[in-house]
Design a protein around this motif. Structure first.
Motif, PDB file in Angstrom:
ATOM      1  N   ALA A 166      29.212  86.858  21.581  1.00 57.45           N
ATOM      2  CA  ALA A 166      29.095  85.858  21.863  1.00 57.45           C
ATOM      3  C   ALA A 166      27.879  85.283  20.997  1.00 57.45           C
ATOM      4  CB  ALA A 166      28.533  84.913  23.288  1.00 57.45           C
ATOM      5  N   GLU A 167      28.314  84.004  20.069  1.00 54.40           N
ATOM      6  CA  GLU A 167      27.212  83.521  19.305  1.00 54.40           C
ATOM      7  C   GLU A 167      26.070  82.714  20.182  1.00 54.40           C
ATOM      8  OE1 GLU A 167      26.813  82.966  16.024  1.00 54.40           O
ATOM      9  OE2 GLU A 167      28.497  84.561  15.729  1.00 54.40           O
ATOM     10  N   PRO A 168      24.854  82.812  19.825  1.00 51.80           N
ATOM     11  CA  PRO A 168      23.977  82.208  20.938  1.00 51.80           C
ATOM     12  C   PRO A 168      24.265  80.392  20.822  1.00 51.80           C
ATOM     13  CG  PRO A 168      22.879  82.861  18.747  1.00 51.80           C
ATOM     14  CD  PRO A 168      24.325  83.472  18.729  1.00 51.80           C
ATOM     15  N   ASP A 169      24.249  79.864  21.831  1.00 49.88           N
ATOM     16  CA  ASP A 169      24.665  78.525  21.751  1.00 49.88           C
ATOM     17  C   ASP A 169      23.513  77.392  21.044  1.00 49.88           C
ATOM     18  OD1 ASP A 169      25.286  75.920  22.244  1.00 49.88           O
ATOM     19  OD2 ASP A 169      25.585  76.150  24.455  1.00 49.88           O
ATOM     20  N   GLU A 170      23.995  77.118  19.908  1.00 52.09           N
ATOM     21  CA  GLU A 170      22.950  76.286  19.072  1.00 52.09           C
ATOM     22  C   GLU A 170      22.657  75.180  19.685  1.00 52.09           C
ATOM     23  OE1 GLU A 170      24.325  76.544  15.021  1.00 52.09           O
ATOM     24  OE2 GLU A 170      23.948  78.581  15.199  1.00 52.09           O
ATOM     25  N   ARG A 171      23.459  74.512  20.978  1.00 51.07           N
ATOM     26  CA  ARG A 171      23.350  73.264  20.867  1.00 51.07           C
ATOM     27  C   ARG A 171      22.840  73.296  22.736  1.00 51.07           C
ATOM     28  NH1 ARG A 171      23.902  68.637  19.110  1.00 51.07           N
ATOM     29  NH2 ARG A 171      25.219  67.832  20.840  1.00 51.07           N
ATOM     30  N   ALA A 172      22.170  74.340  22.851  1.00 48.17           N
ATOM     31  CA  ALA A 172      21.825  74.394  24.458  1.00 48.17           C
ATOM     32  C   ALA A 172      20.203  73.793  24.442  1.00 48.17           C
ATOM     33  CB  ALA A 172      21.680  75.999  24.771  1.00 48.17           C
ATOM     34  N   PRO A 173      19.780  73.384  25.568  1.00 46.36           N
ATOM     35  CA  PRO A 173      18.553  72.596  25.515  1.00 46.36           C
ATOM     36  C   PRO A 173      17.537  73.700  25.183  1.00 46.36           C
ATOM     37  CG  PRO A 173      19.958  72.051  27.637  1.00 46.36           C
ATOM     38  CD  PRO A 173      20.786  73.006  26.809  1.00 46.36           C
ATOM     39  N   GLU A 174      16.507  73.062  24.458  1.00 41.89           N
ATOM     40  CA  GLU A 174      15.730  73.921  23.818  1.00 41.89           C
ATOM     41  C   GLU A 174      14.422  73.271  23.827  1.00 41.89           C
ATOM     42  OE1 GLU A 174      17.012  75.483  20.249  1.00 41.89           O
ATOM     43  OE2 GLU A 174      14.955  76.281  19.858  1.00 41.89           O
ATOM     44  N   GLU A 175      13.029  73.984  24.143  1.00 46.79           N
ATOM     45  CA  GLU A 175      11.833  73.437  23.846  1.00 46.79           C
ATOM     46  C   GLU A 175      11.416  73.774  22.360  1.00 46.79           C
ATOM     47  OE1 GLU A 175       8.443  75.160  26.172  1.00 46.79           O
ATOM     48  OE2 GLU A 175       7.629  73.058  25.944  1.00 46.79           O
ATOM     49  N   PRO A 195       5.633  73.327  22.005  1.00 45.45           N
ATOM     50  CA  PRO A 195       5.186  72.877  23.385  1.00 45.45           C
ATOM     51  C   PRO A 195       5.053  71.357  23.613  1.00 45.45           C
ATOM     52  CG  PRO A 195       3.861  74.781  22.643  1.00 45.45           C
ATOM     53  CD  PRO A 195       4.833  74.316  21.660  1.00 45.45           C
ATOM     54  N   GLY A 196       5.801  70.906  24.614  1.00 48.64           N
ATOM     55  CA  GLY A 196       5.776  69.386  24.801  1.00 48.64           C
ATOM     56  C   GLY A 196       6.937  68.694  24.090  1.00 48.64           C
ATOM     57  N   SER A 197       7.988  69.421  23.265  1.00 51.28           N
ATOM     58  CA  SER A 197       8.826  68.718  22.721  1.00 51.28           C
ATOM     59  C   SER A 197      10.114  69.424  23.110  1.00 51.28           C
ATOM     60  CB  SER A 197       8.679  68.706  20.980  1.00 51.28           C
ATOM     61  OG  SER A 197       8.815  69.962  20.613  1.00 51.28           O
ATOM     62  N   HIS A 198      11.098  68.530  23.521  1.00 55.17           N
ATOM     63  CA  HIS A 198      12.373  69.203  24.024  1.00 55.17           C
ATOM     64  C   HIS A 198      13.700  68.444  23.410  1.00 55.17           C
ATOM     65  CE1 HIS A 198       9.080  70.167  27.152  1.00 55.17           C
ATOM     66  NE2 HIS A 198      10.051  70.961  27.400  1.00 55.17           N
ATOM     67  N   TRP A 199      14.464  69.071  23.104  1.00 55.27           N
ATOM     68  CA  TRP A 199      15.848  68.721  22.610  1.00 55.27           C
ATOM     69  C   TRP A 199      17.051  69.007  23.632  1.00 55.27           C
ATOM     70  CZ3 TRP A 199      18.926  72.284  18.881  1.00 55.27           C
ATOM     71  CH2 TRP A 199      20.284  71.574  18.610  1.00 55.27           C
ATOM     72  N   VAL A 200      17.456  67.855  24.291  1.00 55.34           N
ATOM     73  CA  VAL A 200      18.631  68.044  25.010  1.00 55.34           C
ATOM     74  C   VAL A 200      19.866  67.589  24.535  1.00 55.34           C
ATOM     75  CG1 VAL A 200      19.330  67.494  27.517  1.00 55.34           C
ATOM     76  CG2 VAL A 200      16.809  67.408  26.746  1.00 55.34           C
ATOM     77  N   PRO A 201      20.588  68.442  24.037  1.00 53.23           N
ATOM     78  CA  PRO A 201      21.883  67.892  23.384  1.00 53.23           C
ATOM     79  C   PRO A 201      22.921  67.327  24.080  1.00 53.23           C
ATOM     80  CG  PRO A 201      21.082  70.098  22.503  1.00 53.23           C
ATOM     81  CD  PRO A 201      20.441  69.765  23.954  1.00 53.23           C
ATOM     82  N   GLY A 202      23.556  66.328  23.743  1.00 51.76           N
ATOM     83  CA  GLY A 202      24.736  65.682  24.477  1.00 51.76           C
ATOM     84  C   GLY A 202      24.108  65.088  25.857  1.00 51.76           C
ATOM     85  N   TRP A 203      22.908  64.460  25.820  1.00 51.45           N
ATOM     86  CA  TRP A 203      22.457  63.941  27.196  1.00 51.45           C
ATOM     87  C   TRP A 203      23.143  62.820  27.515  1.00 51.45           C
ATOM     88  CZ3 TRP A 203      19.333  59.869  28.488  1.00 51.45           C
ATOM     89  CH2 TRP A 203      18.579  59.705  29.849  1.00 51.45           C
ATOM     90  N   LEU A 204      23.386  62.085  26.654  1.00 49.27           N
ATOM     91  CA  LEU A 204      24.257  60.646  26.706  1.00 49.27           C
ATOM     92  C   LEU A 204      25.488  60.711  26.661  1.00 49.27           C
ATOM     93  CD1 LEU A 204      22.632  58.027  27.418  1.00 49.27           C
ATOM     94  CD2 LEU A 204      22.914  57.514  25.080  1.00 49.27           C
ATOM     95  N   ASP A 205      26.331  60.634  27.779  1.00 58.14           N
ATOM     96  CA  ASP A 205      27.888  60.524  27.619  1.00 58.14           C
ATOM     97  C   ASP A 205      28.436  59.595  26.960  1.00 58.14           C
ATOM     98  OD1 ASP A 205      27.863  58.349  29.317  1.00 58.14           O
ATOM     99  OD2 ASP A 205      28.417  59.389  31.008  1.00 58.14           O
ATOM    100  N   ALA A 206      29.773  59.402  26.596  1.00 56.27           N
ATOM    101  CA  ALA A 206      30.269  58.526  25.559  1.00 56.27           C
ATOM    102  C   ALA A 206      30.246  57.264  26.198  1.00 56.27           C
ATOM    103  CB  ALA A 206      31.770  59.120  25.278  1.00 56.27           C
ATOM    104  N   ALA A 207      30.348  56.876  27.291  1.00 48.12           N
ATOM    105  CA  ALA A 207      30.353  55.612  27.950  1.00 48.12           C
ATOM    106  C   ALA A 207      28.973  55.113  27.838  1.00 48.12           C
ATOM    107  CB  ALA A 207      30.766  55.620  29.597  1.00 48.12           C
ATOM    108  N   GLY A 208      27.945  55.739  27.885  1.00 45.23           N
ATOM    109  CA  GLY A 208      26.683  55.660  27.768  1.00 45.23           C
ATOM    110  C   GLY A 208      26.307  55.205  26.618  1.00 45.23           C
ATOM    111  N   GLN A 209      26.924  55.767  25.519  1.00 46.22           N
ATOM    112  CA  GLN A 209      26.568  55.674  24.068  1.00 46.22           C
ATOM    113  C   GLN A 209      27.366  54.326  23.571  1.00 46.22           C
ATOM    114  OE1 GLN A 209      27.649  59.071  21.823  1.00 46.22           O
ATOM    115  NE2 GLN A 209      27.319  60.334  23.392  1.00 46.22           N
ATOM    116  N   ARG A 210      28.463  54.057  24.016  1.00 45.18           N
ATOM    117  CA  ARG A 210      29.258  52.706  23.935  1.00 45.18           C
ATOM    118  C   ARG A 210      28.393  51.533  24.493  1.00 45.18           C
ATOM    119  NH1 ARG A 210      33.672  56.014  25.134  1.00 45.18           N
ATOM    120  NH2 ARG A 210      33.808  55.066  27.158  1.00 45.18           N
ATOM    121  N   TRP A 211      27.841  51.758  25.419  1.00 48.06           N
ATOM    122  CA  TRP A 211      27.436  50.714  26.195  1.00 48.06           C
ATOM    123  C   TRP A 211      26.000  50.200  25.395  1.00 48.06           C
ATOM    124  CZ3 TRP A 211      22.731  49.348  28.906  1.00 48.06           C
ATOM    125  CH2 TRP A 211      22.706  48.349  29.534  1.00 48.06           C
ATOM    126  N   LEU A 212      25.294  51.289  24.786  1.00 51.51           N
ATOM    127  CA  LEU A 212      23.987  51.061  23.995  1.00 51.51           C
ATOM    128  C   LEU A 212      24.628  50.428  22.742  1.00 51.51           C
ATOM    129  CD1 LEU A 212      21.856  54.158  24.665  1.00 51.51           C
ATOM    130  CD2 LEU A 212      21.400  51.789  25.453  1.00 51.51           C
TER     131      LEU A 212
END
Ligand SMILES: O=C(O)CCC(=O)C(=O)O
Length: 230
Positions: free
Chosen positions: A7-16, A19-36
């Motif tokens: 398995a390849e490491p998941d390059e789009r997994a949540p990651e710190e 310290p203090g900075s966090h990336w959460v890939p795909g947090w907002l779903d498509a409906a939320g994106q369209r609404w924004l």
């Protein structure tokens, strides 16, 4: 023994990222994106149009419209003094709730989440040629975390260190729906956007091309009291 199909490491997994900075890939779903995106069209309709802020006399390629407080380099004001003098729209209550959910998703403690009341939102518009140079978000009096949401085309988001705008930094590909939060020891880290990847906006995000980025901030500012002369 290594197999052919490790398995390849998941390059789009949540990651710190630091310290203090966090990336959460795909947090907002498509409906939320369209609404924004629909809200974005309302915000750019006024009272203050998007504009490229001037940094040391040079107009930024990124166009920004603000909620709550109007930002220009080194200063927040309630009115868009460098655009048309109009007061900017308020930060809606749902935006505060969104900010709190984002902080919780990024793993912040309950007390930080509960106290989070963003009073300024910078809504950035990037066409495919727009860039944002390395900078610190330091015009706020508060060091509460910054919540960043991305919609549309993917970009390279460069997240660096608190000392210099040069290396060490990490390049992350932010895609539509990704959340990035930076606070604590990362709050004053230099960061920027050196590249937009054209034609990468997902068909269901509501934006045919280009990139919208929202940063939610607590300014720590209060309105100056009105002095009445009798
Ligand atoms: O567009 C982004 O992801 C970053 C925006 C940013 O750095 C800012 O508004 O200060």
């Amino acid at each position: 023994m290594d197999t052919l199909f490790d398995a390849e490491p998941d390059e789009r997994a949540p990651e710190e990222i630091a310290p203090g900075s966090h990336w959460v890939p795909g947090w907002l779903d498509a409906a939320g994106q369209r609404w924004l995106v629909a809200r974005f069209h309302e915000w750019v309709a006024g009272p203050v149009p998007p504009r490229g802020a001037k940094v040391r006399g040079h107009e930024m390629s990124v166009k920004t419209v603000c909620l709550g407080w109007h930002w220009r380099p080194y200063e927040y004001t309630r009115t868009a003094v460098d655009v048309n003098g109009r007061r900017v729209l308020d930060v809606p209550d749902w935006m505060v709730r969104l900010g709190r959910k984002a902080l919780a998703a990024a793993g912040w403690e309950d007390d930080v989440v509960a106290a989070y009341t963003p009073d300024a939102v910078l809504v950035n518009w990037y066409d495919v040629d727009a860039r944002m140079g390395m900078h610190q978000d330091k015009d706020e009096d508060s060091l509460a975390p910054v919540v960043s949401l991305s919609i549309g085309d993917a970009c390279t988001f460069r997240f660096g260190n608190t000392e210099t705008r040069t290396r060490p930094y990490r390049d992350i590909r932010l895609e539509s729906g990704d959340l990035f939060v930076f606070g604590g020891p990362s709050r004053l880290a230099y960061h920027g956007v050196p590249k937009i990847f054209p034609h990468t906006a997902p068909a269901d995000c509501g934006l045919p091309g280009g990139r919208i980025n929202l940063t939610l901030r607590m300014t720590g500012l209060t309105d100056a009291p009105t002095i009445r002369h009798r």
